[in-house]
Write a protein that holds these residues in place. Structure first.
Motif, short mmCIF file in Angstrom:
data_model
loop_
_atom_site.label_atom_id
_atom_site.label_comp_id
_atom_site.label_asym_id
_atom_site.label_seq_id
_atom_site.Cartn_x
_atom_site.Cartn_y
_atom_site.Cartn_z
N ILE A 73 0.83 -1.21 0.00
CA ILE A 73 0.00 0.00 0.00
C ILE A 73 0.87 1.26 0.00
O ILE A 73 0.58 2.23 -0.71
CB ILE A 73 -0.96 -0.01 1.21
CG1 ILE A 73 -1.98 -1.14 1.05
CG2 ILE A 73 -1.69 1.33 1.34
CD1 ILE A 73 -2.92 -1.31 2.22
N THR A 74 1.95 1.24 0.77
CA THR A 74 2.85 2.40 0.80
C THR A 74 3.42 2.68 -0.59
O THR A 74 3.54 3.85 -1.01
CB THR A 74 3.99 2.17 1.80
OG1 THR A 74 3.43 1.94 3.10
CG2 THR A 74 4.92 3.37 1.86
N SER A 75 3.77 1.63 -1.31
CA SER A 75 4.34 1.83 -2.66
C SER A 75 3.32 2.43 -3.62
O SER A 75 3.70 3.00 -4.65
CB SER A 75 4.85 0.49 -3.21
OG SER A 75 3.78 -0.39 -3.49
N LEU A 76 2.02 2.35 -3.28
CA LEU A 76 1.00 2.92 -4.14
C LEU A 76 1.04 4.45 -4.17
O LEU A 76 0.45 5.06 -5.07
CB LEU A 76 -0.39 2.45 -3.70
CG LEU A 76 -0.71 0.97 -3.94
CD1 LEU A 76 -2.11 0.65 -3.44
CD2 LEU A 76 -0.60 0.63 -5.43
N VAL A 77 1.73 5.08 -3.20
CA VAL A 77 1.89 6.54 -3.26
C VAL A 77 2.64 6.91 -4.54
O VAL A 77 2.27 7.85 -5.25
CB VAL A 77 2.64 7.05 -2.02
CG1 VAL A 77 2.94 8.54 -2.15
CG2 VAL A 77 1.82 6.79 -0.76
N GLN A 78 3.71 6.16 -4.85
CA GLN A 78 4.45 6.42 -6.08
C GLN A 78 3.62 6.05 -7.30
O GLN A 78 3.66 6.73 -8.33
CB GLN A 78 5.77 5.62 -6.07
CG GLN A 78 6.71 5.98 -4.95
CD GLN A 78 7.13 7.44 -4.97
OE1 GLN A 78 7.35 8.01 -6.04
NE2 GLN A 78 7.23 8.06 -3.81
N THR A 79 2.84 4.96 -7.19
CA THR A 79 1.97 4.57 -8.30
C THR A 79 0.95 5.67 -8.59
O THR A 79 0.74 6.04 -9.76
CB THR A 79 1.23 3.26 -7.97
OG1 THR A 79 2.18 2.26 -7.60
CG2 THR A 79 0.43 2.77 -9.16
#
Length: 399
Positions: free
Chosen positions: A46-52
């Motif tokens: 979920i944290t990586s979805l900020v970049q997504t």
């Protein structure tokens, strides 16, 4: 050529300074968004979805944005795009201040800001390249990267210090206010008048012309292949650093801000010697060397928990990152004439954002399944593989 030579052009200088302030706000918001989502979710995926959420809009709208940017009055267009982004950032501040601080709203508004970024980038890059002499474009690209990375030092450091004190809502508001300088510069430029940039062709024809021009050039296709792979691999650092700090280092937001700032600090240091290096090394060789350093940084991070090692390591990675981005960016800007520059640059941004978006999802899933260290190590191996391919084919296929 001195690095500061493009600053002799008054309009470029004003835009450069205003953009540095805006970049500061962007980095503060990037820090606050990533750390807030990491704190709320506790999930690498979920944290990586900020970049997504940041880069998927660029992927979706970059081609459209390039066609639009080559057929409008750019100062007026850029004024409204920046105004839209400022309003999105202010909305995020209001929502978080009202107590609706959840991962979903943060990601949605990050996506909305990303739409503004998608439309700004082609027009801004084409406009900036037109404000300096052709011989100064590479120096201007390095200066733009320097502005971005000076902000990358201060923004995360400020965010790390202030996050627990004034909260993420105030940091989002700071980003909204950081657009004021750019809005003033674009407003003045717009009101000065000057010729409107008429669209001599229809939208569909301009779109097809941009695609034909970009993909019809073998050198530009090589640039795009490298851009896709480089950004797919390197996004692992930004996507996974919050989780790395929380789960591996067992530290808090100030450490995350410090390590983000180290990357920007390295990029600023690189600006001091990159002009001298470029005078002695060809672009392809420089890019291969920079990727080797960055890949080694990611691999070493996967084995280390010591800040004594990580701080200088990430500074070196930042130096390599500056060389990578400015080399690819300048190569793209110099590939085509001004009439089609925004359209061809939009394809560059389309490929870059696609690599970023796909990489942030892939490395987030790898970290979720096999751990953050494994994901960083695998990303580092990918970056090193790209460096080897570049180095072995540099004479036959230069960028």
């Amino acid at each position: 050529m001195p690095l500061t030579q493009p600053l002799r052009h008054a309009r470029y200088r004003r835009l450069w300074l205003a953009n540095m302030v805006s970049n500061l706000g962007t980095w503060i918001q990037a820090f606050a968004s990533a750390w807030l989502v990491a704190s709320l979710s506790g999930s690498a995926a979920i944290t990586s979805l900020v970049q997504t959420a940041t880069y998927v809009p660029v992927f979706l709208f970059a081609l459209l944005a390039g066609v639009v940017a080559d057929g409008v009055h750019r100062p007026k267009f850029l004024f409204y795009c920046n105004l839209y982004m400022a309003l999105c950032a202010a909305t995020m501040a209001v929502l978080v201040g009202a107590g609706w601080a959840a991962s979903g709203p943060v990601l949605v508004l990050t996506f909305a800001i990303g739409i503004g970024t998608a439309f700004i980038w082609p027009a801004w890059q084409a406009a900036m390249a037109s404000l300096v002499d052709p011989s100064e474009v590479e120096a201007a690209a390095t200066l733009n990267n320097l502005s971005y990375n000076l902000s990358a030092i201060v923004g995360p450091a400020l965010g790390g210090m202030l996050f627990g004190w004034i909260g993420p809502g105030a940091l989002f508001l700071a980003n909204a206010l950081s657009f004021a300088g750019l809005l003033g510069v674009y407003w003045a430029w717009w009101r000065e008048g000057g010729p409107q940039q008429p669209a001599r062709e229809g939208f569909a024809e301009r779109f097809r012309c941009g695609l034909r021009t970009a993909f019809g050039c073998a050198r530009y296709r090589r640039i795009l292949r490298n851009v896709c792979w480089v950004f797919f691999s390197t996004i692992a650092f930004a996507s996974l650093l919050p989780v790395f700090v929380r789960e591996v280092l067992r530290m808090q937001s100030n450490t995350y801000g410090t390590l983000m700032g180290c990357l920007g600090g390295g990029a600023v240091l690189a600006a001091c010697f990159l002009p001298q290096v470029r005078a002695r090394v060809d672009k392809t060789g420089l890019l291969a060397a920079a990727l080797t350093v960055y890949g080694a940084m990611l691999l070493t991070m996967s084995f280390s928990r010591s800040l004594v090692l990580l701080v200088p390591l990430i500074v070196c990675g930042g130096m390599a990152w500056s060389a990578t981005v400015s080399t690819l960016n300048a190569a793209a800007q110099l590939s085509f004439p001004a009439e089609v520059r925004a359209r061809t640059l939009s394809i560059y941004l389309f490929v870059m954002s696609g690599g970023y978006a796909a990489g942030s999802v892939v490395w987030g899933q790898v970290a979720e399944r096999w751990g953050v260290r494994a994901a960083l190590g695998a990303a580092g191996a990918c970056v090193l593989a790209n460096a080897v391919v570049l180095a072995t084919g540099s004479r036959k296929n230069p960028i």
